[in-house]
Design an enzyme around this catalytic site. Structure first.
Site, PDB file in Angstrom:
ATOM      1  N   ASP A 380     -12.877  12.188  13.279  1.00 21.31           N
ATOM      2  CA  ASP A 380     -11.507  11.797  12.940  1.00 21.31           C
ATOM      3  C   ASP A 380     -11.378  11.801  11.426  1.00 21.31           C
ATOM      4  O   ASP A 380     -12.243  11.261  10.729  1.00 21.31           O
ATOM      5  CB  ASP A 380     -11.198  10.403  13.496  1.00 21.31           C
ATOM      6  CG  ASP A 380      -9.830   9.910  13.092  1.00 21.31           C
ATOM      7  OD1 ASP A 380      -9.739   8.967  12.276  1.00 21.31           O
ATOM      8  OD2 ASP A 380      -8.831  10.453  13.583  1.00 21.31           O
ATOM      9  N   ASP A 382      -9.130  10.600   8.240  1.00 21.35           N
ATOM     10  CA  ASP A 382      -8.094   9.659   7.810  1.00 21.35           C
ATOM     11  C   ASP A 382      -7.830   9.884   6.319  1.00 21.35           C
ATOM     12  O   ASP A 382      -8.371   9.192   5.469  1.00 21.35           O
ATOM     13  CB  ASP A 382      -8.553   8.228   8.085  1.00 21.35           C
ATOM     14  CG  ASP A 382      -7.466   7.199   7.842  1.00 21.35           C
ATOM     15  OD1 ASP A 382      -7.604   6.073   8.323  1.00 21.35           O
ATOM     16  OD2 ASP A 382      -6.491   7.508   7.134  1.00 21.35           O
ATOM     17  N   GLU A 384      -5.439   9.628   3.361  1.00 28.28           N
ATOM     18  CA  GLU A 384      -4.259   8.888   2.933  1.00 28.28           C
ATOM     19  C   GLU A 384      -3.975   9.144   1.444  1.00 28.28           C
ATOM     20  O   GLU A 384      -4.469   8.409   0.610  1.00 28.28           O
ATOM     21  CB  GLU A 384      -4.454   7.392   3.195  1.00 28.28           C
ATOM     22  CG  GLU A 384      -4.734   7.076   4.655  1.00 28.28           C
ATOM     23  CD  GLU A 384      -4.896   5.582   4.943  1.00 28.28           C
ATOM     24  OE1 GLU A 384      -4.461   4.739   4.113  1.00 28.28           O
ATOM     25  OE2 GLU A 384      -5.460   5.263   5.988  1.00 28.28           O
ATOM     26  N   TYR A 452       2.520   1.365  11.266  1.00 25.24           N
ATOM     27  CA  TYR A 452       2.434  -0.025  10.835  1.00 25.24           C
ATOM     28  C   TYR A 452       2.359  -0.031   9.308  1.00 25.24           C
ATOM     29  O   TYR A 452       2.323   1.030   8.670  1.00 25.24           O
ATOM     30  CB  TYR A 452       1.223  -0.738  11.448  1.00 25.24           C
ATOM     31  CG  TYR A 452      -0.044   0.079  11.522  1.00 25.24           C
ATOM     32  CD1 TYR A 452      -0.777   0.388  10.385  1.00 25.24           C
ATOM     33  CD2 TYR A 452      -0.514   0.572  12.741  1.00 25.24           C
ATOM     34  CE1 TYR A 452      -1.941   1.132  10.445  1.00 25.24           C
ATOM     35  CE2 TYR A 452      -1.681   1.326  12.817  1.00 25.24           C
ATOM     36  CZ  TYR A 452      -2.385   1.604  11.669  1.00 25.24           C
ATOM     37  OH  TYR A 452      -3.535   2.350  11.726  1.00 25.24           O
TER      38      TYR A 452
END
Length: 610
Positions: A380, A382, A384, A452
């Site tokens: 995975d 991630d 950002e 979120y």
């Protein structure tokens, strides 16, 4: 840590504007006797300031419908604010929904649904379907569809069978029979109110609903669903089942004292399908192990370990990786992915994007290290954020993310999972627009959409707002900062619904110095938190500051001048229903240690996605 990121401002709508499109309309087609159809309406959710509605169009005739148009009137003060799976327009209080290019054709007996979010409290009136009556057109004028039967109850569950019973539906002309559906597909039609389903697989989850049919062969709404698990051994989830994924943090074994065994003692391991192990680091353009002590060296005593066997000083692998290996032996249906990046470690992706093939090769070497090659089922990413700003700003260009994902798929091949956690910025010109998420989608199994952290005490003066709004709402501080807009924007870029997972935070965000309980209040700073100001685990907040209301599908709480927003089992249930109605691939959450010791939030996700 994952939840420290912020999103940028702006908004991108799910649809074209719902008003002012009357010029796009085409004349309604009158229904013939051979192409009769019904349209039924249900209000699937209600959150006070608005609601979610769903129309279901069913072809009850003998020839295929080539298109459909549903029309209805809303009373003054009630309107559609956004819609999906249909083009919805209005003229005053009269609303018209027309099929999309891909869902207009309906074979005999087939049905299709479209949904919308609305404001106000009214219900539809004067329904017309293709110019005819919504209860069946000219062939059955005035004949209403049946009511929903009672939710089935299950008894006599064995490894291969279950008996179902339900209370009868009602109809103005009489009930003819009932269709029994397993997982949404009809398995039987019976005249009574019981049915025994046989030929099932041991240790497998099933979901049953029932639908009544009247003497004119009109079907009513589905009953509630009953979940059944046959007795017997554990098996892999069936293909097409919803993903239920949780993040396990490497550093959680320290101050949080949260270990892999907690997944067992909380009951969560039996209710999830995947784990993302967070995080590996990205240095010098390569994937690297971050904390080797927590990952591979920490010794567990017999009472601390999943297997009940103590680690020895000379065994080849200890730590979290060995505990995950033991967890997979106990729960073989669970798949584990190694997640790289996150808020703190995303700065290395820019260099990685300069040589995607070399980066992918380094990641494969870490994930498939011979010492733990059996632990991980995929990777995975991630990042950002690609071509945008997080803790640092990236200028790799809009193609960098797609190129990186393409290289990872080429390196890992078709038998590994390749996924990515991505921004949920639904604003116009925001982070979703900054990278080619649509172009990257074919290389990925799914996206974890981080719905979120939209709002929080990083804006210390407020206004107070839910950090994980499902939909927009009057007074939302920033247009486009909600799950519905993010999902809609990703769909518009060509990402299939089934490749999108809805994100849930197992924590709240809060302000202090607040003087009003309703959202939108001013604040003076971040509320106190156990590990970081402005953030607190759900397991703490449910007792220290219980929810006092909901807004946009998320709970909020006001206590002692502090204002918090967080998800509860009830709001998670609402969000899971929405995810299913959107045909999303499932849900994921950040992260396990924020849940209660009995895993009530994981249970809510599991129950909601059945």
């Amino acid at each position: 840590m994952r939840f420290r990121h912020r999103l940028a401002a702006g908004f991108a709508a799910l649809l074209l504007p719902l008003t002012g499109l009357a010029g796009l309309a085409t004349p309604a087609h009158a229904a013939s006797a051979s192409t009769t159809a019904t349209a039924t309406y249900t209000r699937t959710q209600d959150w006070g300031s608005g609601f979610e509605g769903k129309w279901t169009v069913k072809n009850t005739g003998t020839t295929t419908l080539s298109s459909w148009t549903v029309e209805w009137d809303f009373p003054s003060g009630t309107s559609v604010t956004s819609a999906w799976d249909a083009d919805v327009t209005s003229s005053g209080s009269h609303w018209t929904a027309r099929n999309k290019s891909w869902n207009g054709s309906l074979a005999p007996g087939a049905s299709v649904s479209f949904g919308f979010n609305g404001s106000g409290s009214g219900s539809p009136a004067n329904c017309r379907l293709n110019g005819g009556s919504c209860d069946g057109g000219p062939s059955v004028p005035g004949d209403a569809a049946p009511s929903a039967p009672g939710t089935p109850t299950a008894s006599g569950v064995t490894e291969t069978s279950v008996k179902l019973s339900w209370s009868a539906a009602t109809d103005d002309k009489g009930i003819k029979n009932y269709d029994v559906l397993r997982g949404g597909s009809k398995v039987a039609t019976v005249t009574g109110t019981t049915y025994t389903d046989t030929g099932l697989t041991a240790g497998t989850d099933y979901s049953y609903t029932v639908q009544a049919r009247d003497t004119a062969d009109q079907t009513g709404p589905l009953s509630g669903a009953v979940a059944v698990r046959t007795s017997g051994g554990v098996v892999d989830p069936p293909p097409g089942s919803k993903v239920k994924l949780g993040y396990f943090t490497e550093w959680g074994v320290y101050g949080r004292n949260y270990h892999v065994k907690n997944l067992v003692t909380s009951g969560s391991a039996s209710k999830i399908t995947h784990i993302n192990y967070a995080f590996g680091n990205v240095k010098n353009g390569q994937c690297v192990l971050d904390d080797s002590y927590a990952a591979t060296d920490k010794a567990y005593t017999a009472d601390q370990s999943v297997s009940g066997t103590a680690d020895t000083w000379d065994q080849p692998l200890r730590g979290n990786f060995n505990q995950l290996r033991q967890l997979k032996a106990k729960y073989p249906h669970i798949k584990v992915l190694y997640s790289f990046g996150g808020w703190t470690y995303s700065g290395g992706f820019g260099q990685a994007a300069q040589n995607p093939a070399a980066f992918a090769k380094s990641c494969k070497a870490v994930v498939e290290d011979p010492r733990w090659a059996d632990v991980f089922d995929g990777i995975d990413i991630d990042w950002e954020y690609p071509n945008a700003c997080g803790l640092t700003c990236d200028t790799s260009g809009p193609a960098a993310f797609r190129n990186l994902m393409s290289a990872l798929r080429a390196e890992f091949g078709p038998d590994y999972l390749v996924t990515a956690a991505i921004t949920a910025d639904g604003s116009s010109g925001g982070k979703i627009d900054a990278a080619d998420y649509g172009g990257a989608a074919p290389y990925l199994d799914w996206y974890n959409v981080m719905t979120y952290d939209y709002f929080g005490a990083f804006d210390k003066d407020g206004p107070t707002a839910p950090h994980s709004p499902l939909t927009s709402y009057p007074g939302i501080p920033q247009a486009g900062f909600n799950s519905a807009d993010a999902v809609a924007k990703l769909k518009s870029k060509g990402v299939p619904s089934a490749k999108l997972l809805l994100g849930i935070g197992f924590y709240g965000r809060g302000w202090t110095g607040v003087t009003q309980s309703a959202p939108g209040g001013a604040a003076t700073g971040a509320a106190p938190g156990t590990y970081e100001a402005g953030i607190e685990d759900y397991k703490v907040l449910k007792n220290s500051c219980p929810a006092t209301g909901t807004v946009a599908g998320t709970a909020y709480a006001y206590c002692g001048g502090n204002w918090w927003s967080y998800d509860t089992p009830a709001t998670i249930g609402t969000k899971m229903t929405w995810a299913k109605n959107q045909n999303l691939g499932g849900a994921f959450f950040w992260e396990f240690s924020g849940d209660t010791s009995n895993g009530e939030l994981v249970t809510a996700i599991n129950d909601g996605l059945k």
